[in-house]
Every structure is written in C-alpha cells, then in structure tokens.
Design an enzyme around this catalytic site. Structure first.
Site, PDB file in Angstrom:
ATOM      1  CB  ALA A   1      50.772  52.938  38.911  1.00  0.00           C
ATOM      2  CG  LEU A   2      47.188  46.615  38.775  1.00  0.00           C
ATOM      3  CD1 LEU A   2      48.393  45.541  38.170  1.00  0.00           C
ATOM      4  CD2 LEU A   2      46.363  45.602  39.822  1.00  0.00           C
ATOM      5  CB  THR A   3      43.857  50.299  37.104  1.00  0.00           C
ATOM      6  OG1 THR A   3      43.715  49.662  38.466  1.00  0.00           O
ATOM      7  CG2 THR A   3      42.702  50.611  36.288  1.00  0.00           C
TER       8      THR A   3
ATOM      9  N   PRO B   1      43.344  51.166  30.842  1.00  0.00           N
ATOM     10  CG  PRO B   1      43.309  52.924  29.272  1.00  0.00           C
ATOM     11  CD  PRO B   1      44.388  52.368  30.323  1.00  0.00           C
TER      12      PRO B   1
ATOM     13  CD  GLN C   1      14.141  54.696  53.370  1.00  0.00           C
ATOM     14  OE1 GLN C   1      14.877  55.080  52.155  1.00  0.00           O
ATOM     15  NE2 GLN C   1      13.064  54.725  53.136  1.00  0.00           N
TER      16      GLN C   1
ATOM     17  CD  GLU D   1      43.159  48.223  47.476  1.00  0.00           C
ATOM     18  OE1 GLU D   1      43.559  47.155  48.314  1.00  0.00           O
ATOM     19  OE2 GLU D   1      43.544  49.499  48.107  1.00  0.00           O
ATOM     20  N   GLY D   2      39.767  45.488  43.169  1.00  0.00           N
ATOM     21  CA  GLY D   2      39.232  44.378  42.772  1.00  0.00           C
ATOM     22  C   GLY D   2      37.459  44.449  43.274  1.00  0.00           C
TER      23      GLY D   2
HETATM   24  N1  COS Z   1      48.798  35.512  45.243  1.00  0.00           N
HETATM   25  C1  COS Z   1      49.800  34.845  44.404  1.00  0.00           C
HETATM   26  N2  COS Z   1      49.700  34.450  43.307  1.00  0.00           N
HETATM   27  C2  COS Z   1      48.494  34.686  42.647  1.00  0.00           C
HETATM   28  C3  COS Z   1      47.421  34.895  43.404  1.00  0.00           C
HETATM   29  C4  COS Z   1      47.691  35.358  44.710  1.00  0.00           C
HETATM   30  N3  COS Z   1      46.700  36.109  45.347  1.00  0.00           N
HETATM   31  N4  COS Z   1      46.487  34.971  42.508  1.00  0.00           N
HETATM   32  C5  COS Z   1      46.775  34.470  41.477  1.00  0.00           C
HETATM   33  N5  COS Z   1      48.146  34.066  41.551  1.00  0.00           N
HETATM   34  C6  COS Z   1      49.052  33.351  40.486  1.00  0.00           C
HETATM   35  C7  COS Z   1      48.256  32.253  39.975  1.00  0.00           C
HETATM   36  O1  COS Z   1      48.887  31.190  41.023  1.00  0.00           O
HETATM   37  C8  COS Z   1      48.967  31.863  38.775  1.00  0.00           C
HETATM   38  O2  COS Z   1      50.303  31.400  38.709  1.00  0.00           O
HETATM   39  P1  COS Z   1      50.342  30.189  37.813  1.00  0.00           P
HETATM   40  O3  COS Z   1      50.016  30.178  36.439  1.00  0.00           O
HETATM   41  O4  COS Z   1      52.045  29.971  38.120  1.00  0.00           O
HETATM   42  O5  COS Z   1      49.786  29.124  38.531  1.00  0.00           O
HETATM   43  C9  COS Z   1      49.045  33.528  38.224  1.00  0.00           C
HETATM   44  O6  COS Z   1      49.061  34.133  39.213  1.00  0.00           O
HETATM   45  C10 COS Z   1      47.556  33.843  37.216  1.00  0.00           C
HETATM   46  O7  COS Z   1      46.639  33.576  38.190  1.00  0.00           O
HETATM   47  P2  COS Z   1      45.068  33.396  37.454  1.00  0.00           P
HETATM   48  O8  COS Z   1      45.124  32.133  36.447  1.00  0.00           O
HETATM   49  O9  COS Z   1      44.290  33.301  38.607  1.00  0.00           O
HETATM   50  O10 COS Z   1      44.826  34.641  36.831  1.00  0.00           O
HETATM   51  P3  COS Z   1      43.497  35.509  36.165  1.00  0.00           P
HETATM   52  O11 COS Z   1      43.780  35.990  35.162  1.00  0.00           O
HETATM   53  O12 COS Z   1      42.356  34.140  36.078  1.00  0.00           O
HETATM   54  O13 COS Z   1      43.032  36.360  37.207  1.00  0.00           O
HETATM   55  C11 COS Z   1      42.364  37.414  39.129  1.00  0.00           C
HETATM   56  C12 COS Z   1      42.894  36.293  38.467  1.00  0.00           C
HETATM   57  C13 COS Z   1      40.879  37.834  38.346  1.00  0.00           C
HETATM   58  C14 COS Z   1      41.898  37.013  40.641  1.00  0.00           C
HETATM   59  C15 COS Z   1      43.033  38.866  39.030  1.00  0.00           C
HETATM   60  O14 COS Z   1      43.215  39.305  37.781  1.00  0.00           O
HETATM   61  C16 COS Z   1      42.779  39.826  40.075  1.00  0.00           C
HETATM   62  O15 COS Z   1      42.749  39.914  41.097  1.00  0.00           O
HETATM   63  N6  COS Z   1      41.819  40.957  39.497  1.00  0.00           N
HETATM   64  C17 COS Z   1      41.328  42.147  40.006  1.00  0.00           C
HETATM   65  C18 COS Z   1      42.647  43.256  40.183  1.00  0.00           C
HETATM   66  C19 COS Z   1      42.347  44.290  40.921  1.00  0.00           C
HETATM   67  O16 COS Z   1      42.100  44.101  42.286  1.00  0.00           O
HETATM   68  N7  COS Z   1      42.145  45.458  40.302  1.00  0.00           N
HETATM   69  C20 COS Z   1      41.878  46.605  41.115  1.00  0.00           C
HETATM   70  C21 COS Z   1      42.698  47.630  40.819  1.00  0.00           C
HETATM   71  S1  COS Z   1      44.277  47.688  41.886  1.00  0.00           S
HETATM   72  S2  COS Z   1      43.898  49.208  43.060  1.00  0.00           S
END
Ligand code: COS
Length: 382
Positions: free
Chosen positions: A123-125, A127, A336, A363-364
């Site tokens: 559970a991550l997501t 609103p 198609q 998952e993103g």
């Molecule tokens: N593994 C380990 N650490 C990670 C990482 C990874 N894959 N990605 C980011 N981090 C760390 C970064 O290194 C950073 O740490 P520091 O501040 O110490 O350097 C911190 O986490 C924040 O990372 P970042 O600045 O990249 O965060 P952002 O807010 O810019 O966002 C994204 C990162 C967009 C990649 C992230 O929010 C994401 O994956 N979003 C999609 C989420 C998703 O998949 N949702 C689907 C629902 S879940 S089923």
C-alpha cells in the site's frame, strides 16, 4: 523461445502452463465478468506451492527469485492476466519483508505467505501520491510502543482480501519524504477499514480497493527496516517487482498473438484463410518479434537481479517500459487481425487489450519509467 531455462525453471513453466490451461482458461469470461478476487484459484495455486517462489529457502520458500516470478506470472498472464496480478501483488507485498524485515517479522509471516495461508498486499498509492510517491499523507505517529495510523490508500490490489499489508506512511511529517516508513498492518486491526472497490477496465480477476486507517494501532515491532527508510524501501521494492509487471505484459502479448494467429488460420475471406495474406503475415511477424525482444529483455534483467546486482533501477524500468508498450501494441494489432470479431466480447483479445493497458500505468507510469532511465543514464555519461 525459452532462453536457456534451467530444468527446474522448465518444470515450473510446465506446471503453471498446465494449471492455466486446465483450470483457468475455461473460466476466462466468467472471471472477467464476475470481477472478484479469484480465491478458489489462488487456493489451488497455494496447493501447487506457487507462493513459495516469493520467499527465501530458510522461511520455507523456494528462494525468492525474480526469474521464477517472471516465469509464473508470464504463464498466468498468457491465459488470465487478472489472476496473474492477484498473484504478483502478494509478491509485491512480500518483497519489503524479505529485503528489510526483522528476523522476528520474517519468522512470523514468511512461512505463512509461502504456504499460501496469508495473502499480502503493498500500500503506497494515495489520492495525492501516485507518480509523486514521496507525497504520502498517511501518518503513523508513535505512541509508546505503538504507531497510530491515520489516512487513506487507494487502488490497492488485493485490498480487502489480503491478510497483511505493507503500508508506506509518514512517521515524521516534518521530514517529508525522509520521514516515511514501511509498516506491516494486519487485516482486522481495529480502525482498519476497506472503502471503495474500483470498477476497472481490465485485469478483472483482481480487485483494487481503498484502505482506510482510523486510529489504527500497530506495534512498533511491525516496522519494516528503520524509521525514515520508507521511500527507499518503496523504491527498492518497485525496482525488484517491475520485471514481474514486464513478464505479465509479455504473457498478455503472447496470449493475444496466439489467439490472433489461430483465428487467421480459420477465417476465410476472398476464398482463402487470411493467414495466407501478406498483410496479416507482416503483422504477425512484427508481433512475434516484439514479443521475443521483450521476453529476452525481461529474462535478462530478472537474471541480473538474481545474480546479486546492487543497482538495477534503470534495467527494471526498461523491462517494464518496453514490455508494456509491446503488450499494448500487440494486443491492439491482435484485435485488428481479427477485425470485427476481435472487437466482440466473445473472443478474449478485446480483454487482452483492456488488460494490457494497465501495464503501461501501474508500478509507475511509463513516463516515470523513462524518467528513471534517463536520470540513471545521465549520471553515467557526464
Ligand atoms: N532505489 C533507492 N533509492 C532511490 C531510488 C531507488 N530506485 N530512487 C530514488 N531513490 C532515493 C534517491 O537517491 C533520493 O535519496 P537522496 O535524497 O538521499 O539522494 C530519494 O530516494 C529521493 O529520490 P528522488 O529525488 O529521485 O525523488 P523524486 O521525488 O524526484 O521521485 C520517482 C522519484 C519519480 C522516480 C518516484 O517517486 C517514483 O518511482 N514514482 C512512481 C511511483 C510508483 O511507481 N507508483 C506506482 C504505485 S506503486 S504499485
């Protein structure tokens, strides 16, 4: 192509294929229409020991291998992608415990996940926290030796059905993303309720539901990893699980292509089976080539992770991005090839097309995958 599966992996593939063909295929339409958690099939899969693939050997599992997960999920998705999702979501909920859980948590929960007794969810997501996963508002504030959870999660696969939930919540709201933590919450905890059940376009042999936390008290021993590690745990979990979504996409594309080819043999127009027409052959060749390219990438990435690789975010993201785009393209082309019949609910290809769409989103989103890939590549070549 099997891409050098070991004997054990071939056996696993055969086992799941037989189960999917015999037990699941006859029910694809009923499962799509009913839109319920397929508990009876999940129980049968537990009997086949399939949940053991999410769990390390020391906790009664088969060793938590991404490659094995890819094999099982692909084979399930080839016949019923929604069932594949219900299954894979158990893995998603389990990964944080395997990667970061205390020995106590592992001993308490992993053997019961392995034998199918406990269904898990992740559970991550929320609103306001989708692509911006760091913007989580659910709070888990410490009160003595408990955390008190308040907030709402949405679109949670296996929501309401799962027995345990790995919840990403804020233990230090003043710290933003760095104040997030991963906490295991059991179904039945007072104040833990289930809200809206979503009516989805596809993957209807799975459920997505809202989780509501109202002063839910959870012992601090249910913390996974350390306080403040929640975002990292979530990101690592997704890096680990995205090849599974990619495998699901490969299975969907494979299933749709097989239907389209079989149909093209049967369908007669202008006095002959349409498989004889080059217009159809070109489409089939492109579908098959894209599927093999996706499969070989997914298997390679899965093996790379299993080899003990430390950093693989971009490869996981590439597999998920590429395979899900292939699934969307191939399923659309399968419809198609089948023309008007492809559009009808009588055949499963329109369902495969609906099922494929979510693989580009969850998952993103694929836009987020591209972002992850581009950032890593930019870091490498300065
Ligand atoms: N593994 C380990 N650490 C990670 C990482 C990874 N894959 N990605 C980011 N981090 C760390 C970064 O290194 C950073 O740490 P520091 O501040 O110490 O350097 C911190 O986490 C924040 O990372 P970042 O600045 O990249 O965060 P952002 O807010 O810019 O966002 C994204 C990162 C967009 C990649 C992230 O929010 C994401 O994956 N979003 C999609 C989420 C998703 O998949 N949702 C689907 C629902 S879940 S089923």
């Amino acid at each position: 192509m099997d891409y050098f599966l070991t004997e054990e992996q071939q056996e696993l593939k055969k086992l799941v294929r037989r189960f999917a063909e015999e037990r699941v295929r006859p029910r694809w339409k009923e499962l799509d229409e009913a839109h319920e958690f397929p508990r009876d099939l999940i129980e049968e899969m537990a009997q086949l020991d399939l949940f053991r693939i999410f769990v390390p050997e020391e906790y009664d599992g088969f060793g938590s291998s991404v490659m094995n997960i890819a094999i099982v999920v692909e084979e399930l998705a080839r016949v019923e992608p929604g069932l594949a999702v219900s299954f894979a979501a158990v893995g998603l909920g389990t990964i944080p415990i395997v990667l970061y859980g205390s020995d106590e948590l592992k001993e308490k929960y992993l053997p019961r996940i392995a034998n199918g007794e406990l269904i898990a969810a992740f559970a991550l997501t929320e609103p306001n926290a989708g692509s911006d996963a760091g913007n989580i508002q659910t709070k888990a504030l410490k009160d003595g030796d408990h955390y008190v959870l308040n907030g709402t999660k949405i679109f949670i696969t296996n929501g309401g059905e799962a027995d345990i939930y790995t919840v990403i919540a804020s233990t230090r709201p003043d710290r933003g993303m760095r104040g997030l933590s991963a906490i295991l919450v059991e179904k039945g905890a007072p104040g833990f309720k289930f809200g809206k059940k979503e009516d989805t376009m596809g993957i209807r042999a799975s459920v997505q539901r809202e989780l509501i936390f109202e002063d839910v008290r959870v012992p601090t021993s249910n913390l996974i990893g350390r306080e403040g590690m929640g975002f990292k745990i979530a990101m690592d979990t997704l890096d680990h699980s995205r090849p599974g979504v990619a495998a699901q996409a490969v299975g969907i594309a494979q299933g749709a292509m097989e239907e389209a080819v079989k149909y093209a043999h049967q369908r007669v127009q202008f006095g002959q089976a349409i498989i004889n027409f080059q217009a159809i052959q070109m489409m089939i060749a492109d579908m098959a080539t894209q599927i093999e390219a996706a499969r070989s990438l997914v298997y390679s990435v899965a093996r790379y992770i299993d080899s003990g690789a430390k950093r693989y975010s971009e490869y996981s993201a590439m597999a998920k991005l590429f395979a899900s785009d292939v699934a969307m393209k191939v399923t659309t082309d399968a419809v198609q090839v089948m023309g008007g019949y492809g559009y009808m609910k009588e055949y499963p290809v329109e369902k495969f097309m609906r099922d494929a769409k979510i693989t580009q989103i969850y998952e993103g989103t694929n836009q987020i995958q591209r972002l992850v890939i581009a950032r890593e590549i930019a870091k490498k070549y300065r």
